[in-house]
Design an enzyme around this catalytic site. Structure first.
Site: not given
Lengths: 197, 562
Positions: B52, B114-115
């Site tokens: 990213e 999650f995440q």
């Protein structure tokens, strides 16, 4: 009254003084964080902070009291003014505003049985009032400056233990003749949304 | 009206904003958006980077050369946090970006799902604006706001976080471009009195100096700058990010300012009686000790961002406005003038700098390859017409000194944040933004290893960038400081590097290595003329220093030539 006015430093004053910031903003979540991040970055501690709605729907007012040098606080105000959802940030010294804080004192009710404390000290001398009397405790309320509410605190302490004490942040209004709605109208009319060439 | 999903509304909003290129990396929380994108590949190209951070630097490179808003996609959690360095870089270097991140479904916000990461909180200090969308109805309005905020006034990065449920839910799409926000006033109304005051000072000055920054490029005021300088005869010096705003060959151009800038403009800053700063912010790498900066000068500051005025250097006249608008207003009030003697003083300094430094670096007799020599040859070979993307450190300073820019918007570098690893991904973005121009990335052996995975992106999309490694097996700039200010104690700056040519082979990128000075010219020509991506590994002198140098925190008058 000029939108997001540019504060310029005439003679940099290195003295640390008390300043009041009055920030008009759109009523948006997260703005408090954005503003405190700017103060934090320059290690300016907040002495008091108050956020409330104003007479105009959807507009909030932050009143922040800080101790800083003029030079530093001007830079901070210019940065706060840059935040997208800030309508206008204004910097005041003490003599430029009307301001008040409110303090609540919780005392044991039996203190009041020791003579004319209530009348003499609370009501007359300090302009305080009794908010609530319960069997085991009584709440006194006083508005004023920090020094004034502190004085009453010290006085009351002489009569016995103060069970709990809380002081609000400062609320302040400028001494200038000004109307929030007119300020907003000026903002809306300003043609600074596009490049004029 | 037929309803579409929030994710499709997002893609359609981007199309409304003329977005045709996105850099990104998919993941769980942004999958609906990627799925919608898949139906619009005829209108939008997506470049899959390998990290990213690569995506956002590519978007920065793309934006800086094209003037368009750079767009990147990332998923929630680590995807979003990996963008942060690039966002901070874009914020400090005023690059317009719109970053779209996926977020966990709104009912899971704040639960350590999650995440999940609080990307709004994390990015708040480094974005111009950010916002979390939890309702698909907001998408069109918020995206139009995001683009308006990112590109207007002093540009900057905007981050929009969109929860997965908002991407999935249905909405009727109605797009209206934003052109006004009552609390946001990006183009301050120019004050005529300030223009007149400034003009009076300029007309009466004997030794004026114009300092230009990236503001000239951002407001596309290159021609107006030329008119200003040519009418008044005032010399022009440039900051790092201002490079290429004026041709290095212009008769009034007197060089590059700052810590490793040219001798003349640094020294003369303290002899000038007037500094006219335009679209620059007096960074500490430009000013050195501010109490000993511009000591004989009045200061006129033309700056669009009010918070920059009087931040570092006190002004005599501040013109809070767009650079182009301000210059256009100023010119009619200025007298025709010339300052030949004053400009000649700079030329005398140039001679000193040439004899003491440049001559020794570009006309080396021994068989050693110096960075300056390499860049000088590239500058000559390309006639200063390429887009040069530099990383951070000696490679950056040498290129800024020796590449003679002759075209605007040609210098892409990480200035304010000084992000190593910026150049390789930024160069691929720059090539996509300006496919017809030659793009050369100049990177040290340290920096390239920070984002080396982007060679895969370059290879996959056949992006024809040229990658030049100035390889000294050292973190050269830190080593230089260790030599000069830390008693030669080379604490963790020497590196055992991989074989960059085998790596390039691995990625399927044509490459070559130069170790011998006799091969340099031939190899550089082949490198420049090759029609495709090419990595050239140039092994340079191990311990070369960049001079001149204004030691950190000292006055610009103390510029050292050796």
């Amino acid at each position: 009254m000029k939108k997001k006015g540019l504060y310029q430093i005439k003679d940099p004053d290195k003295k640390v003084k008390e300043y009041t910031l009055s920030v008009l903003t759109e009523d948006k979540a997260g703005l408090l964080n954005s503003i405190t991040i700017i103060l934090n970055r320059r290690k300016i501690n907040i002495d008091s902070l108050n956020v409330s709605t104003t007479e105009v729907k959807g507009v909030s007012r932050f009143t922040i009291v800080v101790s800083s040098t003029k030079e530093k606080i001007i830079k901070v105000v210019n940065h706060i003014n840059k935040l997208i959802d800030v309508l206008g940030a204004f910097l005041y010294e003490e003599d430029e505003i009307y301001y008040q804080e409110i303090a609540l004192y919780k005392l044991s009710t039996k203190i009041f049985l020791k003579g004319d404390l209530v009348e003499k000290i609370i009501i007359r001398k300090y302009g305080a009032k009794i908010l609530k009397i319960e069997k085991d405790h009584t709440i006194i309320q006083k508005t004023g400056t920090k020094a004034g509410t502190q004085k009453l605190y010290d006085e009351l302490k002489k009569f016995g233990e103060i069970l709990e004490f809380a002081r609000s942040g400062r609320v302040a209004l400028s001494k200038k003749k000004r109307k929030t709605i007119n300020f907003l109208r000026t903002l809306e009319k300003t043609k600074s949304n596009k490049l004029n060439i | 009206m037929k309803e579409i999903t929030g994710s499709e509304a997002l893609i359609k909003s981007l199309i409304e904003e003329d977005v045709n290129t996105i850099f990104g990396y998919p993941g769980g929380a942004i999958m609906p958006i990627y799925d919608s994108l898949y139906s619009y590949l005829d209108k939008i190209k997506h470049i899959l980077t390998r990290h990213e951070q690569g995506a956002i630097h590519a978007a920065q490179g793309y934006s800086r050369v094209s003037g368009k808003v750079g767009v990147c996609f990332a998923t929630s959690g680590p995807g979003a946090t990996n963008l942060i360095t690039g966002i901070a870089d874009a914020q400090i270097d005023s690059t317009p970006l719109v970053c779209i991140t996926g977020q966990v479904p709104s009912q899971l916000l704040g639960t350590d799902a999650f995440q999940e990461s609080d990307v709004i909180g994390i990015s708040m200090p480094v974005t111009k604006w950010n916002y979390q969308i939890t309702n698909a109805n907001e998408i069109a309005d918020i995206i139009s706001r995001a683009f308006y905020i990112a590109k207007s006034g002093r540009p900057g990065p905007v981050l929009i976080d969109i929860t997965k449920d908002a991407q999935f839910s249905n909405v009727s799409f109605n797009y209206k471009k934003c052109d006004k926000i009552r609390s946001y006033h990006p183009y301050p109304i120019i004050k005529k009195t300030k223009i007149k005051e400034a003009a009076k000072i300029i007309n009466n000055s004997k030794k004026p100096l114009i300092l230009v920054g990236q503001g000239i490029l951002l407001s596309k005021a290159e021609n107006e700058l030329l008119q200003l300088s040519e009418k008044t005869g005032i010399p022009v010096a440039s900051t790092l990010l201002g490079l290429s705003a004026i041709s290095c060959h212009h008769k009034n151009y007197v060089g590059y300012l700052g810590m490793h800038g040219n001798y003349g403009p640094n020294l003369k800053t303290n002899e000038a009686d007037l500094l006219i700063a335009i679209g620059m912010r007096f960074d500490d790498r430009v000013t050195g000790d501010t109490t000993k900066y511009g000591i004989n000068a009045k200061v006129i500051h033309i700056e669009i961002d009010p918070s920059e005025i009087d931040k570092i250097i006190k002004t005599d006249v501040a013109i809070n406005a767009d650079a182009k608008e301000a210059i256009l207003n100023l010119i009619p009030h200025l007298k025709k003038n010339h300052h030949e003697n004053w400009i000649n003083e700079f030329r005398t300094c140039d001679k000193v700098e040439y004899e003491k430094i440049i001559d020794k670096e570009i006309n080396v007799v021994e068989d050693k390859i110096l960075m300056a020599d390499v860049i000088n040859r590239i500058s000559n070979l390309t006639k200063g017409k390429s887009i040069v993307v530099t990383d951070v450190g000696q490679n950056q300073m040498v290129t800024s000194r020796y590449y003679k820019f002759s075209e605007s918007n040609s210098n892409i570098t990480s200035g304010g944040l000084g992000t190593m690893g910026f150049a390789l991904p930024a160069s691929l973005g720059a090539k996509i933004g300006q496919p017809k121009r030659e793009v050369i990335a100049i990177i040290g052996d340290g920096g390239i290893q920070m984002t080396i995975q982007e060679l895969a992106t370059i290879s996959q999309y056949n992006i024809k960038v040229k990658i030049l490694i100035l390889n000294n097996n050292f973190l050269g700039m830190v080593r230089q400081w260790q030599e000069l200010f830390f008693d030669n104690r080379y604490s963790f700056t020497e590196m055992k590097n991989p074989n960059f040519n085998i790596i390039a082979d691995g990625y399927g990128i044509k490459n070559n290595k130069v170790e011998n000075k006799n091969d340099l010219d031939k190899c550089l020509k082949e490198f420049i003329n090759y029609d495709g991506s090419y990595l050239l590994n140039v092994v340079v002198e191990k311990e070369e220093n960049v001079f001149p140098m204004v030691p950190s925190g000292e006055s610009v008058s103390n510029i050292r030539l050796e």
